[in-house]
Design an enzyme around this catalytic site. Structure first.
Site, PDB file in Angstrom:
ATOM      1  N   HIS A 118       0.830  -1.389   0.020  1.00 33.16           N
ATOM      2  CA  HIS A 118      -0.028   0.021   0.101  1.00 33.16           C
ATOM      3  C   HIS A 118       0.804   1.323   0.051  1.00 33.16           C
ATOM      4  O   HIS A 118       2.148   1.181  -0.073  1.00 33.16           O
ATOM      5  CB  HIS A 118      -1.068   0.127   1.020  1.00 33.16           C
ATOM      6  CG  HIS A 118      -1.778  -1.545   1.239  1.00 33.16           C
ATOM      7  ND1 HIS A 118      -2.600  -1.791   0.508  1.00 33.16           N
ATOM      8  CD2 HIS A 118      -1.444  -2.534   2.032  1.00 33.16           C
ATOM      9  CE1 HIS A 118      -3.086  -3.014   0.538  1.00 33.16           C
ATOM     10  NE2 HIS A 118      -2.313  -3.548   1.717  1.00 33.16           N
ATOM     11  N   GLU A 155      -1.928   0.433   8.205  1.00 31.66           N
ATOM     12  CA  GLU A 155      -1.232  -0.824   7.492  1.00 31.66           C
ATOM     13  C   GLU A 155       0.001  -0.091   6.719  1.00 31.66           C
ATOM     14  O   GLU A 155       0.948  -0.654   6.921  1.00 31.66           O
ATOM     15  CB  GLU A 155      -1.966  -1.715   6.675  1.00 31.66           C
ATOM     16  CG  GLU A 155      -1.005  -2.969   6.027  1.00 31.66           C
ATOM     17  CD  GLU A 155      -1.846  -3.779   5.218  1.00 31.66           C
ATOM     18  OE1 GLU A 155      -3.051  -3.505   4.792  1.00 31.66           O
ATOM     19  OE2 GLU A 155      -1.162  -4.613   4.501  1.00 31.66           O
ATOM     20  N   HIS A 210       2.975  -6.798   4.648  1.00 30.64           N
ATOM     21  CA  HIS A 210       1.547  -6.592   4.777  1.00 30.64           C
ATOM     22  C   HIS A 210       1.136  -6.843   6.222  1.00 30.64           C
ATOM     23  O   HIS A 210       2.097  -7.625   6.913  1.00 30.64           O
ATOM     24  CB  HIS A 210       0.646  -7.294   3.879  1.00 30.64           C
ATOM     25  CG  HIS A 210       0.643  -6.840   2.581  1.00 30.64           C
ATOM     26  ND1 HIS A 210      -0.100  -6.147   2.017  1.00 30.64           N
ATOM     27  CD2 HIS A 210       1.675  -7.111   1.713  1.00 30.64           C
ATOM     28  CE1 HIS A 210      -0.056  -5.844   0.827  1.00 30.64           C
ATOM     29  NE2 HIS A 210       1.284  -6.457   0.360  1.00 30.64           N
ATOM     30  N   GLU A 292       1.953 -11.505   5.688  1.00 25.50           N
ATOM     31  CA  GLU A 292       0.947 -10.759   6.599  1.00 25.50           C
ATOM     32  C   GLU A 292       1.302 -11.056   7.922  1.00 25.50           C
ATOM     33  O   GLU A 292       1.414 -11.987   8.580  1.00 25.50           O
ATOM     34  CB  GLU A 292      -0.444 -11.529   6.546  1.00 25.50           C
ATOM     35  CG  GLU A 292      -0.883 -11.420   4.861  1.00 25.50           C
ATOM     36  CD  GLU A 292      -1.657 -10.073   4.524  1.00 25.50           C
ATOM     37  OE1 GLU A 292      -1.650  -9.049   5.270  1.00 25.50           O
ATOM     38  OE2 GLU A 292      -2.028  -9.845   3.373  1.00 25.50           O
TER      39      GLU A 292
HETATM   40 ZN    ZN Z   1      -2.087  -5.289   2.704  1.00 26.45          ZN
END
Ligand code: ZN
Length: 328
Positions: A118, A155, A210, A292
């Site tokens: 992101h 995030e 992430h 993640e």
């Molecule tokens: Zn993400």
């Protein structure tokens, strides 16, 4: 203070809680080496562009350009401009830039691309990030805002912080390190460009950072491996093997360094998941995985993710996995 939640604290009594964790780690490492224990994801997780719900149905309605981002709007709507964690920027965050000469070390000559998922400013560019891009197997959004903790720690801030810490670690080992974005562009890059940055760098390893946006109670990390796809511009057949090895090593070192357990909601306890829907993996021609690091929407995981000390461990865990992979 302890930086790990009660569920994941190293147990004082090896007869009680250490044994299950040890078994989990052993299973995870063996699983990675033997190639079992890898599960196709079916949704519910954050990803490189749109969240699994949108991934699974590319024609699903996108956010409209006029829709404001909100910390409470869902797991793909990170607030972007908040700093709920309250941590100061660490010295690692001010590490030398990617263009600095690599130090002597075991990774001299190796190129590592870190892809901070992101972009903190994506929420200001909804029209641009909702643009569809071709990822070989289908079309999907350029990028998303990412998720956030309930307190508004985005995030996109987390991924940059961990990326900076990783860069410092890996440069000390002699690697040449490049980030796909470093808050140095108004939005994105798009997921296809994120893949191409790693390809153009001829990276020896790429890791996309992430944190997930799943339901409360869902905890732990998972590493996402590329599935074998050969469609359009996507051809992962050559990278499936080495990426699996990279992912297994990262998962193993992440458990060891952070003391955090593999995901309790995806991957069958291995911490490894294979997906064929992520543009950032499908378009990669070099070994690449996603991680993640935890679930921002779970209070206990959020306490870890917002801790600078834990993020340092997370960065070290991922970095050590990369070093292990590159040293063979
Ligand atoms: Zn993400």
């Amino acid at each position: 203070m302890s930086y790990t939640g009660p569920d994941f604290d190293p147990p004082p009594n090896p007869r009680s809680r250490r044994r299950p964790l040890t078994v989990a780690v052993a299973a995870l490492v063996c699983g990675g080496l033997l190639g079992w224990g890898v599960y196709a994801a079916t949704g519910g997780t954050d990803d490189d562009g749109a969240g699994a719900r949108a991934e699974g149905s590319p024609s699903a309605p996108s956010r409209t350009p006029s829709q404001p981002a909100s910390p409470s709007a869902g797991d793909t709507e990170g607030s972007g401009d908040t700093e709920g964690g309250g941590d100061e920027e660490s010295p690692a965050s001010r590490a030398p830039s990617a263009s600095a000469p690599a130090a002597a070390g075991p990774l001299k000559g190796k190129v590592v691309v870190i892809d901070p998922g992101h972009n903190p400013a994506n929420f200001r560019h909804t029209a641009e990030i909702n643009r569809q891009v071709d990822v070989g197997t289908h079309r999907k959004e350029c990028d998303t805002t990412g998720t956030s903790t309930d307190d508004g720690y985005a995030e996109a801030e987390f991924t940059l912080d961990v990326a900076h810490r990783m860069r410092a670690n890996l440069q000390k080992q002699g690697a040449t390190v490049k980030l796909t974005q470093d808050r140095d562009r108004p939005y994105g890059p798009c997921v296809d460009e994120r893949a191409r940055i790693g390809n153009a760098a001829k990276a020896d390893a790429v890791v996309s950072i992430h944190a997930d946006g799943s339901g409360a109670g869902n905890r732990g990390f998972h590493v996402i491996l590329p599935g074998s796809v050969h469609e359009g511009e996507a051809d992962t057949r050559a990278i499936v093997g080495p990426s699996s090895e990279l992912g297994a090593r990262i998962a193993g070192s992440f458990v060891r360094v952070t003391g955090t357990a593999p995901s309790n909601y995806i991957g069958g306890g291995t911490g490894l998941v294979t997906r064929k829907d992520l543009g950032g993996l499908n378009l990669s021609t070099v070994p690449k995985v996603f991680i993640e690091c935890g679930n921002m929407r779970d209070g206990k995981d959020a306490a870890l993710l917002t801790s600078a000390a834990w993020r340092q461990k997370a960065a070290q865990g991922v970095s050590e996995g990369i070093v292990s992979f590159l040293r063979g």
